[in-house]
Scaffold this motif. Structure first.
Motif, mmCIF file in Angstrom:
data_model
loop_
_atom_site.group_PDB
_atom_site.id
_atom_site.type_symbol
_atom_site.label_atom_id
_atom_site.label_comp_id
_atom_site.label_asym_id
_atom_site.label_seq_id
_atom_site.Cartn_x
_atom_site.Cartn_y
_atom_site.Cartn_z
ATOM 1 N N ARG A 82 -7.820 35.456 2.014
ATOM 2 C CA ARG A 82 -8.995 34.951 1.300
ATOM 3 C C ARG A 82 -10.206 34.757 2.210
ATOM 4 N NH1 ARG A 82 -6.522 28.958 -0.215
ATOM 5 N NH2 ARG A 82 -4.881 29.100 1.323
ATOM 6 N N ASN A 88 -11.912 30.747 -3.381
ATOM 7 C CA ASN A 88 -12.514 31.999 -2.913
ATOM 8 C C ASN A 88 -13.622 31.778 -1.885
ATOM 9 O OD1 ASN A 88 -11.228 34.127 -4.092
ATOM 10 N ND2 ASN A 88 -12.841 34.625 -5.538
ATOM 11 N N HIS A 112 -12.597 39.084 0.304
ATOM 12 C CA HIS A 112 -11.243 39.083 0.845
ATOM 13 C C HIS A 112 -11.174 40.059 2.005
ATOM 14 C CE1 HIS A 112 -9.912 37.108 -2.941
ATOM 15 N NE2 HIS A 112 -10.819 37.899 -3.482
#
Length: 363
Positions: A82, A88, A112
């Motif tokens: 992540r 996120n 990511h």
């Protein structure tokens, strides 16, 4: 029985309210949140992320395992890292951009990273910007993938995003943690973005200001814009609208646009017209512009006019003398440079006149 029933309902409501209240408490995180941004041209790139610490842990290949992995939670069976901690990591582009040469639309994306091995990684932008970490990652929602090389760097305890190599139209984003840097380049088509922004703003309140039309035309002229569009903009500044006014600046600007379009005769005529509206400094600068393109006749005409209009200004004689020197007329060059020195010039004008006289062996 009634008492026990209502007592149970009250207890359930209390637990629900208590849970919701607890969920909304604002308490410190172990990995603090951070936001960093960078402007490129008139566009912004920003990142929001959480910053874990190394804490003497083995990071690469261990805490952050190589490749795509089943994280044991959520719906993803093969998930990247992540690129931070907690929810996120997200990246936002205010305009369409390119990441490592690949187009990406303006918007906010989950960021990511698939750390493949010690030297290679893949940057992944996901349309699922609101997901929690990579636990619900779905490859079908990828907006972009770009392979990059990683670098070895001095130890960095806190995970950090930095903007490096900032240029007129690009910047490099670097994820730095422990002794690894994962860089990726962001680019914007700055001139296209600026010109589209100008077109939009000229249709609104900004379009009622003459100087904005001139600024628009000048930007297009200097940055590869459509010269015919630039000509239309400066024409609007000069005449035809309630805010229009003919000035030295917009006439000279129109002249330069016409010259770049190859309309030499119109350019010359506009420069002569602009000269009639020029103040002392503007006329002096115009003369030097003519010297720059080796139009000595016009340069001489403008410098002479400045001397006639300002007979006690040392700088006007200095400029006229420099013009004569560039034309190869030594006698008139010396005459005007000495006149400049006789008028108690400022230090910079004096230095220039003395330098030019020395070059003419006339000190």
């Amino acid at each position: 029985m009634k008492t026990n029933y209502f007592s149970s309902i009250f207890t359930c409501l209390f637990l629900v309210v208590s849970f919701n209240s607890f969920a909304q408490l604002n308490t410190p995180r172990g990995s603090q949140q951070a936001t960093v941004s960078q402007r490129v041209g008139i566009s912004d790139v920003s990142l929001k992320y959480s910053r874990p610490s190394v804490k003497e842990r083995e990071i690469w290949g261990k805490l952050v395992p190589y490749g795509m992995n089943n994280l044991g939670f959520g719906t993803a069976t093969e998930a990247p890292w992540r690129a931070g901690a907690n929810e996120n990591t997200v990246i936002t582009f205010t305009h369409d951009a390119k990441l490592e040469g690949k187009p990406i639309e303006a918007g906010t994306y989950g960021l990511h990273v698939n750390v493949k091995d010690e030297n290679n990684a893949t940057i992944i932008l996901s349309k699922d910007a609101d997901a929690w970490g990579s636990f619900f990652y779905d490859e079908a929602h990828d907006a972009l993938r770009a392979d990059v090389k990683t670098n070895v760097v001095p130890h960095r305890e806190l995970l950090t995003y930095e903007f490096n190599d900032v240029g007129p139209s690009s910047t490099t984003v670097s994820l730095i943690w422990e002794k690894k840097e994962i860089p990726f380049k962001i680019e914007f088509d700055v001139n296209d973005i600026v010109l589209n922004d100008i077109r939009g703003k000229l249709k609104g309140q900004n379009g009622f200001i003459r100087q904005n039309w001139e600024l628009a035309a000048r930007y297009a002229l200097n940055n590869g814009g459509d010269l015919n569009e630039a000509l239309g903009w400066v024409d609007g500044a000069i005449s035809g609208n309630f805010y229009s006014e003919k000035t030295f600046n917009n006439l000279a600007l129109k002249g330069h646009i016409l010259n770049k379009l190859g309309n030499t005769n119109e350019y010359n005529a506009l420069m002569d017209e602009a000269a009639t509206l020029a103040n002392k400094n503007q006329l002096n600068n115009l003369g030097y512009q003519m010297l720059g393109i080796k139009d000595f006749d016009r340069a001489l005409k403008y410098f002479k006019k400045n001397v006639d209009d300002n007979p006690k200004d040392a700088n006007c004689y200095d400029s006229l003398g420099e013009c004569y020197k560039m034309m190869g007329d030594k006698k008139n060059a010396i005459k005007n440079l000495r006149k400049s020195l006789s008028l108690n010039p400022s230090a910079n004008v004096k230095a220039n006149s003395e330098k030019l006289l020395a070059e003419l062996n006339a000190t």
